[in-house]
Motif scaffolding. Sequence first.
Motif, short mmCIF file in Angstrom:
data_model
loop_
_atom_site.label_atom_id
_atom_site.label_comp_id
_atom_site.label_asym_id
_atom_site.label_seq_id
_atom_site.Cartn_x
_atom_site.Cartn_y
_atom_site.Cartn_z
N ALA A 84 13.89 -10.09 33.03
CA ALA A 84 14.03 -10.75 34.32
C ALA A 84 14.29 -12.24 34.07
CB ALA A 84 12.74 -10.58 35.12
N PRO A 85 14.74 -12.98 35.08
CA PRO A 85 14.86 -14.43 34.91
C PRO A 85 13.53 -15.02 34.41
CG PRO A 85 15.90 -13.77 36.95
CD PRO A 85 15.21 -12.54 36.41
N LEU A 86 13.59 -15.77 33.33
CA LEU A 86 12.43 -16.38 32.68
C LEU A 86 11.45 -15.33 32.12
CD1 LEU A 86 11.73 -19.34 35.15
CD2 LEU A 86 13.17 -19.32 33.10
N GLY A 87 11.92 -14.12 31.97
CA GLY A 87 11.10 -13.08 31.38
C GLY A 87 11.01 -13.22 29.87
N GLN A 88 10.02 -12.57 29.28
CA GLN A 88 9.82 -12.71 27.84
C GLN A 88 9.41 -11.39 27.20
OE1 GLN A 88 5.62 -14.19 26.71
NE2 GLN A 88 6.17 -15.46 28.50
N ASN A 89 9.69 -11.25 25.92
CA ASN A 89 9.12 -10.21 25.09
C ASN A 89 8.09 -10.93 24.23
OD1 ASN A 89 8.63 -7.80 23.82
ND2 ASN A 89 10.58 -7.69 22.74
#
Length: 206
Positions: A84-89
């Motif tokens: 997602a926008p500004l999402g992270q793993n």
Amino acid sequence: MTQALSKTSASQLTTLKLEMHVLFVNGKFCKNPKIVNADDFFTSLDDTPGNTLNSVGSNVTDVNVDRIPGLNTLGESAARIDFAPLGQNPPHTHPRASEILAVAVGTLYVGFVSSNQDGNRLFAKVLNQGDVFVFPIGLIHFQFNLGRTPAVAFASLSSQNPGTITIANAVFGSDPPISPDFLAKSFQVDKNIIKLLQKRFDNNEN
């Protein structure tokens, strides 16, 4: 009519016999080569993104032997990662595999940290569409979508069963919990902070 039924029964019996002659390798059954077909080496990761409505804003779709039976014994697996926008793993490791990540859509900030013996050096880059980055086996690494639009990356891993250990989940979400007193001293923070983190990561979906 009787002849047709006889032929059908014979065909089914032959298929059953072929299916019975299988090997159990790496925890999976290998199909008899005589009944393997192209679909055993194929899967489709269509344009439908994985569900990123979670606490970290990402979704990992594994492409492994469960999805492609023909991968069994080949020592490889893959994954699609939607952000997602500004999402992270979040920071995690693969104890049994190195990883090659290729960005298909968007811009990602990615990196890994070297071992204690190598000074815990950070190796990081901003990747754009078409860029590729390597994460060596066992090292803590991460990906973060810098953009305000969704991003997609594809990963290839050098193991049929690479394993994934998400650091925060393992440390603060273990079952049963690790002693808060121990963790407070390890991280050099107040015990109440540890308890808050343990509560937050308890039964975390990631």
